[in-house]
Design an enzyme around this catalytic site. Structure first.
Site, PDB file in Angstrom:
ATOM      1  N   ASN A  16     -11.103   9.604  -9.339  1.00  0.00           N
ATOM      2  CA  ASN A  16     -10.561  10.173  -8.583  1.00  0.00           C
ATOM      3  C   ASN A  16      -9.565  10.813  -8.634  1.00  0.00           C
ATOM      4  O   ASN A  16      -8.467  10.883  -9.087  1.00  0.00           O
ATOM      5  CB  ASN A  16      -9.755   8.969  -7.605  1.00  0.00           C
ATOM      6  CG  ASN A  16     -11.295   8.066  -7.181  1.00  0.00           C
ATOM      7  OD1 ASN A  16     -12.009   7.602  -8.100  1.00  0.00           O
ATOM      8  ND2 ASN A  16     -10.994   6.738  -6.396  1.00  0.00           N
ATOM      9  N   ASN A  24       0.009   8.911  -5.222  1.00  0.00           N
ATOM     10  CA  ASN A  24      -0.217  10.714  -4.611  1.00  0.00           C
ATOM     11  C   ASN A  24       0.214  11.376  -5.248  1.00  0.00           C
ATOM     12  O   ASN A  24      -0.087  12.938  -5.027  1.00  0.00           O
ATOM     13  CB  ASN A  24      -0.946  10.195  -3.508  1.00  0.00           C
ATOM     14  CG  ASN A  24      -1.800   9.166  -3.172  1.00  0.00           C
ATOM     15  OD1 ASN A  24      -2.547   8.724  -3.563  1.00  0.00           O
ATOM     16  ND2 ASN A  24      -2.384   9.327  -1.747  1.00  0.00           N
ATOM     17  N   LYS A  47       0.310  -1.314  -0.083  1.00  0.00           N
ATOM     18  CA  LYS A  47      -0.208  -0.035   0.170  1.00  0.00           C
ATOM     19  C   LYS A  47       0.856   1.640   0.009  1.00  0.00           C
ATOM     20  O   LYS A  47       1.151   2.676  -0.502  1.00  0.00           O
ATOM     21  CB  LYS A  47      -1.104  -0.303   1.236  1.00  0.00           C
ATOM     22  CG  LYS A  47      -1.708   1.664   1.320  1.00  0.00           C
ATOM     23  CD  LYS A  47      -3.365   1.000   0.387  1.00  0.00           C
ATOM     24  CE  LYS A  47      -3.870   1.656   0.177  1.00  0.00           C
ATOM     25  NZ  LYS A  47      -4.771   1.837   1.498  1.00  0.00           N
ATOM     26  N   SER A  59      -5.913  12.051  -2.450  1.00  0.00           N
ATOM     27  CA  SER A  59      -6.035  12.302  -0.761  1.00  0.00           C
ATOM     28  C   SER A  59      -5.001  13.578  -1.105  1.00  0.00           C
ATOM     29  O   SER A  59      -5.574  14.643   0.104  1.00  0.00           O
ATOM     30  CB  SER A  59      -6.077  10.833   0.060  1.00  0.00           C
ATOM     31  OG  SER A  59      -4.681  10.206   0.776  1.00  0.00           O
TER      32      SER A  59
END
Length: 334
Positions: free
Chosen positions: A285, A226, A218, A288
């Protein structure tokens, strides 16, 4: 930063008598709270702000679907800042907390929040950490002890629509397990119980005996995707449409592979394919980190690429691409 309590007194439908506390009312916190509450004798959701807690008290949690909107209303709601709770100005919760799901970003794990968590822990309480990146395990193990820690990696997709509304954007899987393989205090029974509870709530869940690899997998995905989306201000899928962006992704990826090998961590051989698949599956998306940049918030870069660079320095291993994106994000934050 103030955290407040949204408390639901759902009666247990699955025969379980327990109190689960979820700290963090972002997208995943709202989703898990809404799904888990019907199977707990008590569920407490700790929110970031008093305003959100009050709105939850009034409206409950709305699960936004493609065709319907399902509202999970609580029978009893209590909210109070956690600092006031620690000071003793708030009445104690009805029953001890059995499991705490920590579902905040790493940037929110402050000394004050750790003190709050400690105040909720008993010898029967287990803390389950859902964080991305690395670094939190050290702080929390020092404060809580390895024997009370479990770790979870989830690929559930969720988007918070508002303070009380969340939409599940994709069904994934949640892996649960210990990080310290020699830890015998957390019994396999406790882990199986949480997996069964998650499955009862409608999630897919599995036990994992190799959480270190899960966490690193992850970490790699987040560290490759990101920061580039935040720097370039693009949706995830746009990275795959540019040869230049793909080459940057490859550089970041290859550096992490070298670091993992130096630390004796054997990552999946098809991890690069997984990185691209995640990018494609979440193509619309906003990551974040991009959302944090757009909202002028601090990002988790210190716990992603920053942690990788730090580990590389400790091993005498240079990670120039990761160092570059780390410094660029820090410059944007400033």
């Amino acid at each position: 930063m103030a955290f407040l309590l949204y408390n639901s007194g759902y009666m247990n439908k699955g025969g379980y008598c327990m109190h689960i506390m979820i700290i963090g009312a972002g997208s995943l916190g709202l989703l898990f709270a809404a799904q888990l509450a019907p199977n707990c004798s008590q569920l407490t959701l700790v929110t970031r702000s008093e305003g959100q807690a009050r709105e939850l008290a009034e409206h409950g949690i709305q699960l936004v679907g493609t065709e319907s909107l399902e509202t999970k209303l609580a029978k009893s709601i209590v909210f109070q800042s956690y600092s006031e709770e620690i000071s003793g100005s708030m009445a104690p919760v009805a029953r001890e907390v059995d499991y705490i799901f920590l579902m905040v970003k790493q940037t929110a794990i402050s000394p004050e929040l750790i003190t709050y968590i400690q105040s909720k822990m008993t010898r029967h309480t287990y803390l389950i950490c859902f964080q991305n990146g690395v670094g939190h395990e050290v702080k929390l193990s020092q404060a809580i002890g390895w024997d009370k820690l479990l770790f979870a990696i989830t690929t559930e997709g969720a988007k918070r629509i508002g303070p009380t509304s969340v939409k599940q954007t994709g069904h994934g899987i949640t892996y649960l397990g210990e990080l310290e393989p020699k830890n015998l205090a957390v019994t396999n029974h406790q882990q199986i119980f949480i997996v069964q509870l998650l499955e009862l709530a409608g999630f897919r869940a599995e036990l994992s005996k190799n959480m270190e690899v899960r966490i690193w997998t992850k970490l790699v995905i987040n560290a490759v995707i990101n920061p580039l989306t935040a720097i370039l201000r693009v949706q995830n899928g746009e990275l795959l449409r540019s040869a230049w962006a793909l080459s940057l992704m490859q550089e970041l990826y290859q550096e992490v592979l070298r670091l993992a090998a130096a630390k004796g961590i054997e990552l999946p051989i098809d991890l690069w394919d997984t990185v691209q698949a995640v990018c494609e599956a979440t193509k619309t998306n906003h990551s974040s980190m991009l959302q944090d940049i757009e909202a002028s918030r601090h990002t988790e870069i210190d716990y992603l690429n920053g942690s990788l660079v730090k580990m590389g320095n400790e091993l005498g291993l240079d990670l120039p691409a990761n160092s570059m994106v780390y410094r660029m994000i820090k410059a944007i934050e400033n």
